[in-house]
Design a protein around this motif. Structure first.
Motif, mmCIF file in Angstrom:
data_model
loop_
_atom_site.group_PDB
_atom_site.id
_atom_site.type_symbol
_atom_site.label_atom_id
_atom_site.label_comp_id
_atom_site.label_asym_id
_atom_site.label_seq_id
_atom_site.Cartn_x
_atom_site.Cartn_y
_atom_site.Cartn_z
ATOM 1 N N SER A 69 48.911 82.673 48.964
ATOM 2 C CA SER A 69 49.547 82.631 50.284
ATOM 3 C C SER A 69 49.441 81.238 50.903
ATOM 4 C CB SER A 69 48.947 83.691 51.205
ATOM 5 O OG SER A 69 47.594 83.387 51.432
ATOM 6 N N SER A 70 48.531 80.416 50.384
ATOM 7 C CA SER A 70 48.411 79.079 50.975
ATOM 8 C C SER A 70 49.068 78.033 50.085
ATOM 9 C CB SER A 70 46.938 78.736 51.198
ATOM 10 O OG SER A 70 46.295 78.652 49.950
ATOM 11 N N GLY A 71 49.866 78.494 49.118
ATOM 12 C CA GLY A 71 50.605 77.555 48.284
ATOM 13 C C GLY A 71 49.745 76.787 47.295
ATOM 14 N N GLY A 72 48.649 77.393 46.864
ATOM 15 C CA GLY A 72 47.860 76.769 45.796
ATOM 16 C C GLY A 72 46.784 75.810 46.278
ATOM 17 N N TRP A 73 46.541 75.809 47.563
ATOM 18 C CA TRP A 73 45.543 74.896 48.104
ATOM 19 C C TRP A 73 44.818 75.589 49.237
ATOM 20 C CZ3 TRP A 73 44.184 70.877 45.487
ATOM 21 C CH2 TRP A 73 43.323 69.969 46.070
ATOM 22 N N ARG A 144 37.825 77.167 43.346
ATOM 23 C CA ARG A 144 37.832 75.762 42.903
ATOM 24 C C ARG A 144 39.003 75.007 43.523
ATOM 25 N NH1 ARG A 144 40.233 78.717 39.025
ATOM 26 N NH2 ARG A 144 41.841 77.866 37.663
ATOM 27 N N PHE A 145 39.937 75.750 44.115
ATOM 28 C CA PHE A 145 41.058 75.106 44.808
ATOM 29 C C PHE A 145 40.784 74.996 46.312
ATOM 30 C CE2 PHE A 145 42.991 77.204 41.067
ATOM 31 C CZ PHE A 145 43.397 76.044 40.408
ATOM 32 N N TYR A 146 39.522 75.140 46.689
ATOM 33 C CA TYR A 146 39.168 74.985 48.101
ATOM 34 C C TYR A 146 38.783 73.516 48.368
ATOM 35 C CZ TYR A 146 36.386 75.113 52.355
ATOM 36 O OH TYR A 146 35.879 74.852 53.592
ATOM 37 N N GLY A 147 39.366 72.953 49.421
ATOM 38 C CA GLY A 147 39.026 71.582 49.794
ATOM 39 C C GLY A 147 39.478 70.591 48.741
ATOM 40 N N SER A 148 38.964 69.384 48.838
ATOM 41 C CA SER A 148 39.484 68.337 47.955
ATOM 42 C C SER A 148 38.527 68.033 46.811
ATOM 43 C CB SER A 148 39.727 67.066 48.770
ATOM 44 O OG SER A 148 38.515 66.708 49.398
#
Ligand code: ADP
Ligand code: MG
Length: 357
Positions: A69-73, A144-148
């Protein structure tokens, strides 16, 4: 209803799994971190929801859904909002209002909890620690797609809670077992969670007998007569994976025909695989070729390599090794030895669909 295709939330809707539910409940009371593992459609989300409902101080967050829902990020805001939503849905909401009252960035209107922009999740956890809370992240490898930084800030928060907040417990569930372990980094000395103690609970497929009983019971519940011989054939094909058994039962009741019910299962598997493959293809178009090769019986290293090179040009050994390792970590394939090393597709229904894709 046993053949309801949605994840189950109450024990009464589940077939068997008494032992597993108790194990999850016992483990999360004893350990700060519990890993709930098992292949796709084995029943992890259902078991997690049932256990949390019974424990009554749990929060459920579906990370896979956040990812899509957040487009992969997954940003801090997405995660905070998800946390807020889950808290509002949790059965122990009323009990925690007074603990959250004085936390900066938390607003309470009636019985509704709101998180402002400047809320700090660590401070919320400190407050929840007074009540005792279990936070469950379903398909947690997507964090693992949370934050940078590959989710490191998230892990640092978990490590902080582990070290300081005795009454905050975490459950991480995952279908992609290798990826989940890589992400958490409990065995990696560079990770914030290195060396922490955790308990692993693995959900296995039903035995042949249990699968038969499950189908019989589901059909009985729906008042539909099915020949024993058809139940046996279905069980042979579906390999004890509850998600496929349910799909079969649901389709059978709909069409009253064995072949159409099996076709229904395969069609569902196909839609599911197409969705997953789209994700894989973003990373490499060779993933599909590798899966295709293995499903067709080209299951040894040299054969997979030949298959791919005939279709998409040369592939260095190191690259092929990396792709195979990743597919293993995502629980698509497993390695077997029968004197020779062979790769296999984990789920036989997925294998059938890949073969004809
Ligand atoms: P996972 O999260 O492991 O992918 P789910 O919990 O979504 O699996 O389950 C897949 C499907 O199988 C769901 O439709 C759920 O209703 C069904 N299911 C799983 N386990 C059981 C069970 N023990 N009894 C009845 N239905 C089940
Ligand atoms: Mg699930």
């Amino acid at each position: 209803m046993l053949f309801d295709p949605r994840p189950k939330e109450r024990r009464g809707d589940l077939f068997d799994r008494e032992k597993e539910i108790e194990e999850i409940k016992r483990s999360v009371e004893k350990y700060p971190i519990v890993l709930l593992l098992g292949i796709r459609r084995i029943g992890k989300s259902s078991l997690l929801k049932v256990a949390l409902n019974e424990l009554r101080n749990g929060i459920y967050i579906d990370v896979r859904e956040l990812y899509f829902s957040s487009g992969g990020w997954i940003t801090n805001t997405t995660l905070t909002k998800a946390f807020e939503r889950s808290l509002n849905l949790s059965p122990f909401k009323r009990r925690i209002l007074r603990f959250l009252q004085n936390v900066k960035g938390v607003s309470i209107a009636g019985v509704s909890i709101g998180f402002e922009r400047d809320v700090s999740i660590s401070e919320v956890l400190e407050a929840l620690n007074k009540a005792g809370v279990i936070i469950a992240f379903d398909e947690a490898q997507y964090l693992r797609f949370y934050g940078s930084r590959g989710g490191r800030e998230f892990l640092a928060m978990v490590a902080y809670a582990y070290d300081n907040l005795r009454n905050v417990h975490f459950i991480f569930s995952g279908s992609e077992v290798g990826l989940l372990y890589d992400f958490l980094g409990i065995l990696n000395y560079k990770s914030p969670l290195y060396g922490r103690i955790y308990k692993e609970v693995t959900i296995e497929p039903f035995s042949r007998e249990l699968s038969m009983e499950f189908l019989r019971k589901g059909f009985e519940e729906a008042g539909v007569d099915v020949k024993d011989e058809e139940i046996e054939r279905a069980v042979e094909l579906l390999n004890g994976i509850p998600g496929w058994l349910v799909e079969f039962g649901y389709n059978y009741i709909e069409h009253r025909d064995f072949n159409r019910a099996i076709e229904g299962v395969l069609a569902k598997a196909e839609r599911f695989i197409e969705g997953e493959l789209k994700e894989l293809e973003k990373r490499s178009h060779r993933y599909l070729l590798i899966l295709k090769a293995i499903s067709m019986g080209f299951n040894r290293w040299e054969h997979i390599k030949d298959f791919i090179e005939a279709r998409s040009g040369r592939i260095p050994n190191s690259r092929l090794a990396a792709l195979l390792k990743n597919l293993e970590k995502m629980s698509w394939i497993k390695v077997e030895y029968d004197g020779l090393k062979r790769y296999r597709i984990v789920d036989p229904i997925v294998e059938r669909v890949l073969k004809i894709l």
